[in-house]
Design a protein around this motif. Sequence first.
Motif, mmCIF file in Angstrom:
data_model
loop_
_atom_site.group_PDB
_atom_site.id
_atom_site.type_symbol
_atom_site.label_atom_id
_atom_site.label_comp_id
_atom_site.label_asym_id
_atom_site.label_seq_id
_atom_site.Cartn_x
_atom_site.Cartn_y
_atom_site.Cartn_z
ATOM 1 N N UNK A 147 0.824 -1.220 0.000
ATOM 2 C CA UNK A 147 0.000 0.000 0.000
ATOM 3 C C UNK A 147 0.854 1.265 0.000
ATOM 4 N N UNK A 148 0.327 2.299 -0.611
ATOM 5 C CA UNK A 148 1.067 3.559 -0.700
ATOM 6 C C UNK A 148 1.310 4.171 0.667
ATOM 7 N N UNK A 149 0.451 3.882 1.640
ATOM 8 C CA UNK A 149 0.627 4.476 2.968
ATOM 9 C C UNK A 149 1.687 3.755 3.802
ATOM 10 N N UNK A 150 2.227 2.655 3.290
ATOM 11 C CA UNK A 150 3.283 1.957 4.025
ATOM 12 C C UNK A 150 4.535 2.822 4.050
ATOM 13 N N UNK A 151 5.129 2.924 5.205
ATOM 14 C CA UNK A 151 6.358 3.710 5.354
ATOM 15 C C UNK A 151 7.611 2.856 5.194
#
Length: 870
Positions: free
Chosen positions: A783-787
């Motif tokens: 996911x794009x929100x994964x850091x």
Amino acid sequence: MVALLVLCCASVVAGAAIQQRDPVPAGYVAAPYYPAPHGGWTADWSESYRKASALVSNMTLAEKTNLTAGTGIFMGRCVGNSGSALRVGIPQLCLQDGPLGVRNTDHNTAFPAGITAGATWDKDQLYRRGVAIGEEFRGKGINVHLGPSVGPLGRKPRGGRNWEGFGSDPVLQAFGGLLSIEGIQSTGVIATLKHLIANEQEQYRMYNIIKPGISSNVDDRTLHELYLWPFAEGVRSGVGSIMIGYNAVNGSACSQNSYLMNGILKDELGFQGFVMSDWLAQISGVASALAGLDMSMPGDRHDVPLVFGTSYWMYEYTRSVLNGSIPVDRLNDATTRILAAYFKMGQDQDYPRPNFDANTQDAVGPLYPAALFSPEGVVNEFVDVQADHAVIAREVARDAITLLKNEDDLLPLTSSASLKIFGTDAEKNPDGINSCADQGCNKGTLGMGWGSGSARYPYLNSPIDGLKDRSANYQFFNTDSFPSNSNPSPNDTAIVFVTADSGENYITVEGNPGDRTSSGLNLWHNGDRLIRDVAAKYANVVVVVHTVGPILMEEWHDLPSVKAVLFAHLPGQEAGDSLMQVLFGDVSPSGHLPYTLPKSEDDYPDSVGLRGYQIGQPQDTFTEGLYIDYKHFNKANITPRYAFGHGLSYTTFSFSDATIVAVTPLTATPPTRPAKGETPTYSTAIPPASEAYWPENFDRIWRYLYSFLEKDEADAAAEIGSSTAEYPYPEGYSNVQKPGPPAGGAQGGNPALFETAFDVTVTVTNTGSRAGKAVAQLYVQFPSESTVDTPIIQLRDFEKTSTLEAGASQTLKLRVTRKDLSIWDVVAQNWVIPVVDGDYGIWVGGASDNLHLRCGTATSSCAGDQTSPV
């Protein structure tokens, strides 16, 4: 963390010399991990451990140490020959190469190499190839098959032995390894997964008296998510043996790296079989035993001329137990692990004895070839083990053929086509198909690389043989220079055969010491020039490439007359007919690239180049981390010549009607691991010295390695063992068994990691006019929100259709596991899903750069016609 001090190469009588390891870059640590975990705690090995422990409880000290080492190089029929324990019914174990067939024997099949099998992307063929290989090893009386190979992974495109494995992705490599293991071991043969670990180049890999072996410096996350992945899957499949590499990891030699063998392999991955050294990779006695090595092969020392017949183990292992430097339970566990694998595969039930000799092709010869005086006898019985294995060998070679380019639909050829054939690769080596030992030359059709991973050909069906069998209309120019008399005609189709070779570094071929140093990624024998010259004279040119791995194609790929390019990889004995079936359209090509093809070597990161000479221990630091092959190209936004997974067909396919169904609810970390089960228990008392004495009237063979000691030596060792003297154990040493790390719990790791998180189905339809097979490749996008830094896409599963007629469809089932959605957390030392409720993109398509069908884990929905993520 403070660097380990390791015990190196010293006699345990005089006490071990302690040597400071060469410095490695900051942050790359091989932490101490002791003791070696006992085996037998998983339910699926409990019965074999019960049988093994019953035997070990009744064995003498010398019988146990005799099973843990080879009897010396060239001191028996096989490349490796363990000692025996005949009193309790255990014969010598025969260990033999190699991954693509029985090495140095007769009446065997020369199967397509691992890289070729990987290019099929066909799980069924991978398994059936494994079964056929296992049947041949069993038929020759071999107990332990030294394969499959999943290390090297293929990090370095020039690496010499990449072709022995299945491709430059951990998941493709893992499926190739585990399916081969399951096939091989279904026949009762013990498979050996190799080489643990990060053994990515041939040069400077080995320790010697002048220089330590190369240190592969790998961070913990990269180790787990790339290089360890296929080993974890192989352990989960129940592999009986694992071979460690020659190299060091983070400064500590694999053969005495307690973090690798004890910590990762035996505890975290729950490996229940035995760990063996590569040949002469062992560099110490006590230290390697304590670090988890179970078997030394071929038994000799690496730092002493082999003619003397000296060993770090055998009689020295016996001495080390008597004098108390190696705990009795370490020897008991090593012996039990070896015997457990023997019983697990049913080798106590009518298993054949060796009927061949890897040292000679004569019927009668010395029983111990390296001995000064050896008795002679029948050593080769010429048992034919080929059965119908040519069928699966031909299928794999055929279905691996990868069509990269086919302009104007030049292929398939018509049966009446006028053909001009160029290149010596089209026909067999004129000196003989087995004229070069271990295939250590590149003459004629290239069916395999060179080294211990090779096999003798029983025959070689060359492309010219294939053309003859079809009564094709062809003229052959057996040269790698363009001939002046080819008389081009507008109706001709020219087929140019070219090669790129590599192998193991005990053989240098045309200036290449295993790795492709002098040749680089260029074609051999001026292949680029030959293609250009042919293309200048002929309007329709087909290029057929037999290669060990990536090559550069820019000199000729875009020439107008180069209409078609096929990679036939390394096809083994069935090179000709398998190719003809594709060229003439009996079948559509269905292979896909198991690696990326670059436009330039500059497209790769500098860190994956070969490491040259360095003063002291050569350092090879994996600074690119997770970003090798297609993952690097995607991150760097470099368009390759052809992407990982690319492969054309004579027909076309669509991917549609996908579904995604959640199966197992996810949490950030896996459920708590199962506790270890019970393991065998033995007396920890040092056995009496008399168990080590030479038997009376024993007929010794010079240079043969034995586990016995002279009476005075055994008594002297026992006296030390009964004293209060303390052995100088390595830093961090303990003999208290651990419960195991959170990431463990079963073979392969915590079993929850392998639970299916999502089931995915996709319908594949043949939208063209010819029959063919398609491969559905499944990649995960975090996911794009994964850091957490992760590659844009990562292969996680694949399936191949059966042959689909025009207009026909087939629904394929794929899966995504908890581990597929996880990263290795170096702080928690566990697998963690970074965004539990995030929308992971599940992309399905025909290549890594041709993904237009996306399923979302958060929405549980799928959509086609999406923009490919790369």
